[in-house]
Scaffold this motif. Sequence first.
Motif, short mmCIF file in Angstrom:
data_model
loop_
_atom_site.label_atom_id
_atom_site.label_comp_id
_atom_site.label_asym_id
_atom_site.label_seq_id
_atom_site.Cartn_x
_atom_site.Cartn_y
_atom_site.Cartn_z
N HIS A 2 0.84 -1.20 0.00
CA HIS A 2 0.00 0.00 0.00
C HIS A 2 0.88 1.26 0.00
O HIS A 2 2.09 1.18 0.26
CB HIS A 2 -0.91 0.03 1.24
CG HIS A 2 -1.88 -1.13 1.31
ND1 HIS A 2 -2.85 -1.34 0.36
CD2 HIS A 2 -2.00 -2.13 2.21
CE1 HIS A 2 -3.54 -2.42 0.68
NE2 HIS A 2 -3.04 -2.93 1.82
N ILE A 53 -2.20 2.30 -5.10
CA ILE A 53 -1.78 1.01 -5.66
C ILE A 53 -2.99 0.30 -6.27
O ILE A 53 -4.05 0.21 -5.63
CB ILE A 53 -1.17 0.11 -4.56
CG1 ILE A 53 -0.04 0.82 -3.80
CG2 ILE A 53 -0.70 -1.22 -5.14
CD1 ILE A 53 1.23 1.04 -4.57
N HIS A 84 -7.02 -0.25 -5.26
CA HIS A 84 -7.29 -0.21 -3.82
C HIS A 84 -8.22 0.93 -3.41
O HIS A 84 -9.03 0.77 -2.50
CB HIS A 84 -5.97 -0.10 -3.03
CG HIS A 84 -5.10 -1.31 -3.18
ND1 HIS A 84 -3.93 -1.49 -2.46
CD2 HIS A 84 -5.22 -2.43 -3.96
CE1 HIS A 84 -3.37 -2.64 -2.80
NE2 HIS A 84 -4.13 -3.22 -3.72
N MET A 133 -10.03 1.98 0.04
CA MET A 133 -8.89 2.64 0.70
C MET A 133 -8.88 4.14 0.39
O MET A 133 -8.00 4.66 -0.29
CB MET A 133 -7.56 1.98 0.28
CG MET A 133 -7.46 0.54 0.77
SD MET A 133 -5.82 -0.14 0.60
CE MET A 133 -4.91 0.72 1.87
CU LIG Z 1 -3.39 -0.16 -1.07
#
Ligand SMILES: [Cu+2]
Length: 159
Positions: free
Chosen positions: A104, A144, A147, A152
Amino acid sequence: MSLSQVRRRGAALTLALALGALTACGSSDSSSSAATTTAGTTSSSAADTSASAGTSASASDSGAAATTAITATEADFSIKLDGGNDLKAGEYTINVTNTGNATHDLVVEQNGKDIAKSDTLRPGSSGSLSVTLQPGSYVFYCSIGNHRAMGMEVNVTVS
Ligand SMILES: [Cu+2]
């Protein structure tokens, strides 16, 4: 009434008129010079007041310069800020910990533009980033893969 009595009255009346004229003239001179002095004093003190108001306004600008540290904990797939999502404007160090099993990172976005970004963090590692936050709306997210779409991201309000 005798002639001598009429003459004495006439002389007394002439003297009284002459004294009255002298007195009136003297008093009007002194009052006009006092008014001129007062006007000059008033205008100079008004200029002093506006100059000191400008000085105090610039002194309050150079007050706060402390950096606040906050922690962002990342997992698969979430981001949590330790102090909540409402922040005060100022300079921040954001410590990021990746507790998940995927890689992450943390990006700070303002008005659709990335303004700060952490390193890419392997599972179990941590990093930090510095950012100055002005009042407004921000999104802290992971850049990333997909995500961000998987959850996220957090909306942060700075006041
Ligand atoms: Cu991530």
